[in-house]
Design a protein around this motif. Sequence first.
Motif, short mmCIF file in Angstrom:
data_model
loop_
_atom_site.label_atom_id
_atom_site.label_comp_id
_atom_site.label_asym_id
_atom_site.label_seq_id
_atom_site.Cartn_x
_atom_site.Cartn_y
_atom_site.Cartn_z
N THR A 1 0.80 -1.22 0.00
CA THR A 1 0.00 0.00 0.00
C THR A 1 0.84 1.28 0.00
O THR A 1 0.33 2.35 -0.34
CB THR A 1 -0.93 0.05 1.22
OG1 THR A 1 -0.14 0.13 2.42
CG2 THR A 1 -1.81 -1.20 1.28
N GLY A 2 2.11 1.15 0.39
CA GLY A 2 2.94 2.34 0.52
C GLY A 2 2.63 3.13 1.79
O GLY A 2 3.12 4.25 1.96
N GLY A 3 1.83 2.53 2.67
CA GLY A 3 1.47 3.21 3.90
C GLY A 3 2.48 3.00 5.01
O GLY A 3 3.34 2.12 4.93
N SER A 4 2.38 3.81 6.03
CA SER A 4 3.26 3.68 7.20
C SER A 4 2.75 2.56 8.09
O SER A 4 1.63 2.05 7.92
CB SER A 4 3.27 4.98 7.99
OG SER A 4 1.98 5.21 8.57
N ALA A 5 3.58 2.18 9.06
CA ALA A 5 3.17 1.13 10.01
C ALA A 5 1.89 1.55 10.74
O ALA A 5 0.98 0.74 10.94
CB ALA A 5 4.29 0.87 11.00
N ALA A 6 1.83 2.84 11.12
CA ALA A 6 0.64 3.33 11.84
C ALA A 6 -0.60 3.27 10.96
O ALA A 6 -1.69 2.90 11.42
CB ALA A 6 0.89 4.75 12.32
N GLN A 7 -0.45 3.62 9.69
CA GLN A 7 -1.60 3.60 8.77
C GLN A 7 -2.10 2.18 8.54
O GLN A 7 -3.31 1.92 8.53
CB GLN A 7 -1.21 4.24 7.44
CG GLN A 7 -1.04 5.76 7.51
CD GLN A 7 -0.43 6.34 6.24
OE1 GLN A 7 0.40 5.70 5.59
NE2 GLN A 7 -0.85 7.55 5.89
N VAL A 8 -1.15 1.26 8.37
CA VAL A 8 -1.53 -0.14 8.15
C VAL A 8 -2.21 -0.71 9.38
O VAL A 8 -3.23 -1.42 9.28
CB VAL A 8 -0.29 -0.97 7.76
CG1 VAL A 8 -0.58 -2.46 7.87
CG2 VAL A 8 0.15 -0.64 6.34
N ARG A 9 -1.70 -0.41 10.55
CA ARG A 9 -2.32 -0.91 11.78
C ARG A 9 -3.72 -0.34 11.96
O ARG A 9 -4.65 -1.05 12.38
CB ARG A 9 -1.45 -0.59 13.00
CG ARG A 9 -0.26 -1.53 13.13
CD ARG A 9 0.52 -1.33 14.41
NE ARG A 9 1.59 -2.31 14.50
CZ ARG A 9 1.46 -3.52 15.03
NH1 ARG A 9 0.28 -3.90 15.50
NH2 ARG A 9 2.48 -4.35 15.09
N ALA A 10 -3.90 0.94 11.63
CA ALA A 10 -5.23 1.56 11.74
C ALA A 10 -6.21 0.88 10.79
O ALA A 10 -7.37 0.62 11.14
CB ALA A 10 -5.13 3.05 11.44
N MET A 11 -5.72 0.57 9.59
CA MET A 11 -6.55 -0.09 8.60
C MET A 11 -6.98 -1.49 9.08
O MET A 11 -8.16 -1.86 8.98
CB MET A 11 -5.79 -0.20 7.28
CG MET A 11 -6.52 -0.93 6.17
SD MET A 11 -5.51 -1.03 4.67
CE MET A 11 -4.24 -2.19 5.20
N THR A 12 -6.02 -2.23 9.61
CA THR A 12 -6.33 -3.59 10.05
C THR A 12 -7.19 -3.60 11.32
O THR A 12 -7.98 -4.52 11.52
CB THR A 12 -5.05 -4.42 10.26
OG1 THR A 12 -4.19 -3.74 11.19
CG2 THR A 12 -4.32 -4.65 8.96
N GLU A 13 -7.04 -2.58 12.15
CA GLU A 13 -7.90 -2.50 13.34
C GLU A 13 -9.36 -2.36 12.96
O GLU A 13 -10.24 -2.91 13.61
CB GLU A 13 -7.46 -1.33 14.23
CG GLU A 13 -6.18 -1.58 15.02
CD GLU A 13 -6.25 -2.80 15.92
OE1 GLU A 13 -7.27 -2.98 16.62
OE2 GLU A 13 -5.29 -3.60 15.92
N GLN A 14 -9.61 -1.63 11.88
CA GLN A 14 -10.98 -1.48 11.40
C GLN A 14 -11.54 -2.82 10.93
O GLN A 14 -12.68 -3.18 11.23
CB GLN A 14 -11.04 -0.47 10.25
CG GLN A 14 -10.79 0.97 10.69
CD GLN A 14 -10.80 1.94 9.51
OE1 GLN A 14 -10.62 1.54 8.36
NE2 GLN A 14 -11.02 3.21 9.79
N VAL A 15 -10.71 -3.57 10.22
CA VAL A 15 -11.13 -4.89 9.74
C VAL A 15 -11.37 -5.82 10.93
O VAL A 15 -12.36 -6.57 10.95
CB VAL A 15 -10.07 -5.50 8.79
CG1 VAL A 15 -10.50 -6.87 8.31
CG2 VAL A 15 -9.82 -4.59 7.60
N LYS A 16 -10.48 -5.76 11.91
CA LYS A 16 -10.62 -6.62 13.09
C LYS A 16 -11.92 -6.33 13.82
O LYS A 16 -12.59 -7.25 14.33
CB LYS A 16 -9.43 -6.42 14.04
CG LYS A 16 -8.15 -7.08 13.56
CD LYS A 16 -6.95 -6.66 14.38
CE LYS A 16 -6.94 -7.23 15.77
NZ LYS A 16 -5.65 -6.95 16.48
N ALA A 17 -12.31 -5.07 13.88
CA ALA A 17 -13.54 -4.69 14.57
C ALA A 17 -14.77 -5.27 13.88
O ALA A 17 -15.69 -5.77 14.53
CB ALA A 17 -13.64 -3.17 14.66
N VAL A 18 -14.76 -5.20 12.54
CA VAL A 18 -15.88 -5.77 11.77
C VAL A 18 -15.91 -7.29 11.94
O VAL A 18 -16.98 -7.90 12.14
CB VAL A 18 -15.77 -5.39 10.28
CG1 VAL A 18 -16.86 -6.09 9.47
CG2 VAL A 18 -15.86 -3.88 10.11
#
Length: 212
Positions: free
Chosen positions: A63-80
């Motif tokens: 994705t070219g994202g930072s570690a923080a951005q990737v973690r934020a993205m996956t946290e959203q998926v984990k919540a769903v």
Amino acid sequence: MRVEVWSDVVCPWCYVGKRRLERALGSFEHAGDVEVVWRSFQLDPAFPKGVHRPTYEALMEKTGGSAAQVRAMTEQVKAVAAEEGLVYDFESSSMVNTFDAHRLAHLAEAHGLGAAMHERLMRAQLVEGATLADPETLVRLGEEVGVPAGEARRVLAGDEYTTEVEEDISQARELGVSGVPFFVLDRAYGLSGAQPLETFLSALRQAQNASA
């Protein structure tokens, strides 16, 4: 009615979609007449075979994202996912090429165990952090659902079921599938993504009425 599902076993949204479809079928009046068929798809067919890379690292690269951005993205998926009773473990999971896992799923299907194998592979990848690039891990997972270990080992060491996986992927292209999960009801109705339960139920009823 036949419901065909194109998915990849490393796809977190595919597991969510699977759970929502299952819940919809639990409320569907004609669920006993529904056959669910699992089809192979690869989100990243270019990923090197036999290699495993930590999921966060692979996502940052993709994705070219930072570690923080990737973690934020996956946290959203984990919540769903948690809403569907799935506890994802991205910290322990690895990105892999899934072609061999799909070949194993086709072997399982030949034993009447396709659905159980698909479920086991997804849980191993997304919940348990298993490494699906490891042939012995695949053999173990297959054995857990009833696939003979010797047969699984032989298949994984060769190229059996390659054609079947490629045919699934080819059919997806012909249907215009560019992402998964993708659900096709009686080759007449298509649903893309992990839709809400109500959307699945409505589509099932619409397909049932059309065939009545």
